[in-house]
Design a protein around this motif. Structure first.
Motif: not given
Length: 317
Positions: A66-69, A93-103, A153-156
């Motif tokens: 699961i990815t979010s931004k 969810l308890d944790k995200l696999d990936l969290y990204m800066i959207h822009f 909170l996030v893995d990557q």
């Protein structure tokens, strides 16, 4: 470290009314990566769909990616963890696999209670609404993103819509290296130098809008005539492999080393988009499709920010 699936499911523009059903159907079709974002406005419904799938025994959490931004209004380090936690709560969810800066665009903070998702305007109800920038350097936002990894909170963590110069800069100060770069990439915008650079830094690349204009026609950011699926060279390759033009384009993207996040709410198209692992394109076919490059960008803040939000704000030259 878990590897992100090559083919994921994009949640951008999936209506809230049927989003939970779409997520369940996508899981039944075989999708294991779901690409979410606060700005898509449907993370609550995605969470409902995930919980239904878990409850029905369709899949376990460990089997999903699961990815979010992080949205633009939450770039200040004081708001990064709260923004991530909001996505976690909405997704249940308890944790995200990936969290990204959207822009790589910092906007003035908007409180959750005022408006969520905040979108682009600081004051949408004003007579002359404004897109207001915030003075937050990207290195400060990244340090806060690293804190999310440290807190479990996030893995990557990763970045979206970065150019080559920003990648070089990020790699100069990152203590936790970005694992993924998500960019617009398709045969009309091949981004070969940027993808090569990411691989040089051992950063995986995800291509959004892998079918080019298909995602943008309905929001008046492209014309029907912009479709890569009608290109004769694409149709010829599709005929040779007894596949659809969409399958050929998605196969081209995966075969060149990028993961993809196509979206469809039609169960048949969902399965069709996954069915691209039983054939390979020849080097000549790959090169022919790559030669369609026209540096045609459909998702360009340098265009849509001015048109929709009254502020010229390019991030690509």
């Amino acid at each position: 470290m878990q590897k992100m699936p090559d083919i994921g499911f994009g949640l951008w523009k999936v209506d809230r009314d049927n989003c939970a059903d779409v997520v369940v159907e996508a899981i039944k079709a075989g999708y294991r990566h779901f690409d979410c974002a606060a700005d898509y406005g449907n993370e609550v419904e995605v969470g409902e769909g995930l919980q239904r799938a878990f409850g029905e025994g369709l899949v376990t959490r460990d089997a999903l990616w699961i990815t979010s931004k992080l949205w633009n209004t939450f770039h200040d380090p004081a708001h990064v963890e709260a923004a991530c936690q909001r996505s976690l709560n909405d997704l249940q969810l308890d944790k995200l696999d990936l969290y990204m800066i959207h822009f790589p665009i910092a906007l003035e903070y908007v409180d959750f209670e005022s408006r969520y998702p905040p979108e682009w305007f600081a004051n949408p109800d004003a007579d002359n609404p404004e897109m207001r920038l915030a003075s937050v350097p990207l290195h400060q936002t990244w340090a806060a993103m690293e804190g999310l990894v440290e807190k479990g909170l996030v893995d990557q963590i990763g970045v979206c819509n970065y150019n080559s110069a920003l990648i070089h800069d990020l790699m100069a100060y990152a203590k936790v290296r970005p694992s993924v770069l998500q960019i617009e990439a398709h045969p009309y915008l091949t981004q070969e130098k940027l993808i090569r650079l990411a691989k040089q830094y051992d950063i995986a690349v995800t291509a959004f809008s892998p079918l080019a204009s298909k995602s943008y026609v309905e929001i008046a950011m492209a014309e029907q005539s912009d479709s890569v699926l009608t290109e004769q060279v694409v149709k010829k390759v599709a005929e040779a492999h007894e596949k659809t033009p969409a399958q050929v384009i998605l196969r081209w993207a995966v075969q060149r080393g990028t993961s993809i996040i196509p979206k469809s709410t039609d169960p048949g198209h969902m399965r069709e988009n996954l069915a691209i692992t039983d054939f390979s394109l020849t080097e000549r076919q790959m090169n022919t499709i790559t030669a369609l490059n026209a540096n045609r960008r459909f998702n360009d803040p340098g265009v849509f920010c001015e048109q929709a939000f009254g502020r010229f704000h390019p991030i690509y030259d």
